[in-house]
Design a protein around this motif. Structure first.
Motif, short mmCIF file in Angstrom:
data_model
loop_
_atom_site.label_atom_id
_atom_site.label_comp_id
_atom_site.label_asym_id
_atom_site.label_seq_id
_atom_site.Cartn_x
_atom_site.Cartn_y
_atom_site.Cartn_z
N TYR A 466 1.34 -1.21 0.11
CA TYR A 466 0.03 0.25 0.00
C TYR A 466 0.79 1.38 0.18
O TYR A 466 2.08 1.10 0.44
N ALA A 515 -6.33 0.80 -1.94
CA ALA A 515 -6.45 0.21 -0.87
C ALA A 515 -6.13 -1.18 -0.65
O ALA A 515 -5.88 -1.99 -2.03
N VAL A 516 -5.71 -2.10 0.50
CA VAL A 516 -5.07 -3.72 0.50
C VAL A 516 -6.34 -3.97 -0.21
O VAL A 516 -7.58 -4.01 -0.03
N GLY A 517 -6.16 -5.03 -1.15
CA GLY A 517 -7.08 -5.82 -1.48
C GLY A 517 -6.80 -6.36 -3.04
O GLY A 517 -6.06 -5.77 -4.01
N SER A 543 -1.24 -5.30 -0.87
CA SER A 543 -0.44 -5.89 1.09
C SER A 543 -0.72 -4.45 1.28
O SER A 543 -0.54 -2.93 1.20
N LYS A 544 -0.91 -4.89 3.05
CA LYS A 544 -0.39 -3.99 4.07
C LYS A 544 0.85 -3.44 4.08
O LYS A 544 1.55 -4.33 3.91
N GLY A 582 -5.86 6.08 12.31
CA GLY A 582 -5.94 5.05 12.71
C GLY A 582 -5.31 5.45 14.51
O GLY A 582 -4.96 6.66 14.77
N ASN A 628 -3.93 0.31 10.23
CA ASN A 628 -5.72 0.30 10.15
C ASN A 628 -5.76 -0.86 8.78
O ASN A 628 -5.11 -1.60 8.79
N ALA A 629 -6.70 -0.58 7.71
CA ALA A 629 -7.27 -1.41 7.40
C ALA A 629 -5.81 -1.78 5.72
O ALA A 629 -5.72 -3.08 5.32
N ASN A 630 -5.05 -0.80 5.92
CA ASN A 630 -4.15 -1.06 5.18
C ASN A 630 -2.40 -1.07 5.48
O ASN A 630 -1.54 -0.55 4.63
N LYS A 632 0.19 -1.74 9.00
CA LYS A 632 0.46 -2.55 9.81
C LYS A 632 0.83 -2.05 11.23
O LYS A 632 1.05 -0.46 11.34
#
Length: 644
Positions: A466, A515-517, A543-544, A582, A628-630, A632
């Protein structure tokens, strides 16, 4: 000391830097054989050959000037002529007024150094004579690289009939080895082009040398006499007007042409090719429409494919180059301004420019059919279909007729015209690379379009964390060749148009905030009149990203009644330009002192007063970022705060 060592000292070493220069060559500005004069820049001495071309066994004249004695009072300077810097190999012959035999002239040292000598006249430093090449001389030469020269030497102690010597002189005189007979064609403007590929009935130009002087020449093809009126000149050369006409019914293939005077004969292998043809396939064309044609037999005298200029109203519409067999299936676009029947010229033998510039191939010819221009002429368009299909639409065909679709020589299938002569349907797309001529014909009416197929490629995007500076390389080919063009690149809601350069490849930056995904990047080039578009996609997974967290406390020593200020900083590894978001929490050991949630507006930094710490002593503080979601999670290092 050996005599060869003396020659090297007397001619090469003593001359010093003067010998480093090549001779200065002056030749007549002609494509044919011409006299050549070479001047030694050090001494000013010159050598002139009567021709810069020599055929095996041919005799040419040689003369020299400027070999003036610089010392001594008796005899005359000698000049050695050494083919290729050595005297081994096929023997040459010399003669003439000033040729010199060192042994007969009581100069055995000179005889051991070189075979071929001329004696100069000491008053003028000049000589005249002739040299004759060995019959075994080849175009490759003794070194096998096509280089030919005569080495000129004078100035060593033994290069004189007495004691008169020039300063050391050495230089090279280049020449070219040619065949005794050269065939070709001569244009109406007297431009000659050599070659051995002819068409039936061709008037072949025959150039030759070293034949019997003032003698009638006999010419035969495969042993059968050909009519000619050629007589050699006084020097044994064939006249510039020498021509021989091949039979109009000579068969296509290889033949042997023999040119002879008495017992001097030369044979040359020639190839006869078919008379070229031009077939116009679209006899009715709309204004601005596409003219389709087939070419066969367009091989020039040099054995290479010819270029054909398609000309309308003194305008070159296309320049077509035939393939190795002399064939081409191609098209040309008529100008929109042409609305009446028009003569279409297929010109060959000149450049694809008007007015014609210098001839680039022989023979010159012109085919000029008439094409009808009409608003009701058939027309066809193409676009990409699904699963390797080509979607065709057209009008102007015979009502209810079957329309055959071809790409070059490949049959793609048929379509059926409706009651108004319109067609629409799909056929398999051509699989051959390069631009393709699509021809639709019902036997009485034909229409054509030339299309190229675009091919797009995308490299795997990288790096995949990310926020990283992610790129992909877009590749574009048209007709199988690297090409420039406008390509649209998209990923989610992001889209941009890029210009691919002529190299056919360009590296493009992708959005860093994906975003991660899972994601997909897509490249697309649209369909135009002559281009079938394409698209390409690449899926990738983000990935993060790792993060870093830091804590600063100010001041680092406070009274228990005071509050220190904490500054928290969180950044994304490899993406400092993206603000981390975050929850962050500050700890004193394991005791929570306070927390906040970083927003994008914080730009990754939070600054606040810590609560009062009542307990005196040194406290170990740290900050924890939960990620957060993106991104670590990360915990900072320990920061010490002393409370007094």
């Amino acid at each position: 000391m050996s005599s060869s060592h003396l020659l090297r000292r007397g001619v090469a070493a003593i001359a010093g830097t003067a010998l480093l220069f090549a001779g200065l060559v002056a030749t007549a500005p002609s494509a044919d054989a011409a006299p050549v004069t070479v001047t030694d820049p050090g001494s000013g001495a010159t050598i002139t050959l009567s021709s810069d071309e020599i055929s095996p066994g041919e005799r040419i004249e040689i003369s020299g000037t400027g070999f003036i004695a610089k010392q001594g009072s008796t005899g005359d300077p000698l000049v050695a002529v050494r083919p290729y810097d050595f005297d081994a190999g096929p023997a040459w012959t010399i003669g003439g007024e000033d040729d010199y035999d060192p042994v007969a002239g009581n100069n055995p040292t000179a005889a051991s150094e070189a075979k071929y000598w001329f004696v100069t006249h000491h008053e003028t430093g000049s000589f005249e004579g002739w040299i004759q090449a060995p019959s075994g001389l080849t175009e490759a030469g003794p070194l096998g690289n096509g280089d030919h020269w005569l080495r000129i030497l004078s100035g060593a102690f033994f290069t004189s009939t007495g004691d008169r010597l020039t300063d050391p002189i050495t230089f090279k005189v280049p020449f070219t080895v040619v065949d005794k007979v050269t065939l070709g064609l001569t244009s109406p403007t007297s431009i000659f082009q050599a070659g051995t590929t002819f068409r039936p009935g061709a008037a072949v130009t025959v150039r030759g040398r070293s034949f019997t002087p003032n003698t009638v020449v006999s010419v035969s093809l495969d042993g059968n006499p050909l009519t000619s009126s050629i007589t050699t000149e006084a020097d044994g050369a064939l006249p510039a007007s020498a021509r021989v006409t091949l039979p109009s019914d000579v068969s296509v293939g290889n033949h042997t042409l023999r040119v002879a005077t008495g017992d001097v004969a030369v044979t040359v292998q020639i190839k006869v090719t078919s008379t070229p043809t031009t077939t116009v396939l679209t006899e009715r064309v709309r204004p601005g429409g596409t003219l389709a044609f087939d070419l066969t037999g367009y091989i020039g005298v040099g054995g290479k494919p010819q270029k054909v200029a398609v000309v309308v109203n003194e305008q070159v519409l296309a320049c077509i180059e035939a393939d190795s067999n002399g064939a081409a299936r191609d098209v040309a676009k008529l100008p929109d301004s042409v609305s009446d029947s028009v003569v279409v010229g297929f010109n060959v033998g000149t450049s694809c420019q008007l007015p014609p510039s210098p001839i680039n191939d022989q023979p010159i010819s012109r085919v000029a059919p008439t094409v009808t221009v009409s608003d009701t002429a058939p027309t066809i368009t193409a676009k990409a279909g699904s699963a390797g299909q080509l979607v065709l639409s057209g009008t102007g065909f015979t009502p209810n007729a079957t329309v055959a679709i071809t790409a070059g020589s490949t049959n793609l299938g048929t379509l059926s015209a409706n009651a108004t002569g319109a067609v629409q349907g799909t056929v398999p797309a051509p699989t051959a690379s390069g631009a393709q001529r699509i021809l639709a014909s019902d036997g009485a009416n034909s229409a054509a379009i030339k299309i190229s197929f675009a091919q797009l490629t995308l490299s795997a995007p990288s790096p995949l964390t990310y926020g990283a500076a992610r790129t992909t390389t877009v590749g574009l080919k048209v007709g199988g060749q690297a090409s420039s063009g406008k390509v649209t690149l998209s990923q989610g809601k992001w889209s941009t148009t890029i210009s691919v350069p002529a190299s056919g490849a360009i590296k493009v930056a992708l959005p860093r905030d994906a975003a991660v995904g899972k994601h997909t990047v897509t490249a697309q080039i649209g369909t135009t009149d002559a281009l079938i578009g394409a698209d390409a996609s690449r899926a990738f997974t983000v990935s993060k990203a790792a993060s870093s967290a830091s804590l600063k406390v100010s001041p680092t020593k406070v009274k228990k009644s005071k509050r220190a200020t904490a500054t928290v900083r969180v950044t994304i590894s490899g993406a400092p330009q993206i603000a981390a978001t975050g929850k962050v929490t500050t700890y004193d050991g394991s005791k929570k002192l306070g927390s906040t949630t970083l927003k994008a507006s914080h730009q990754g930094t939070w600054k606040a007063k810590l609560p009062k710490i009542k307990k005196k002593g040194t406290h170990k503080l740290k900050v924890s970022y939960v990620g957060n979601a993106n991104i670590k999670a990360k915990t900072s290092g320990i920061v010490k705060l002393k409370v007094v």
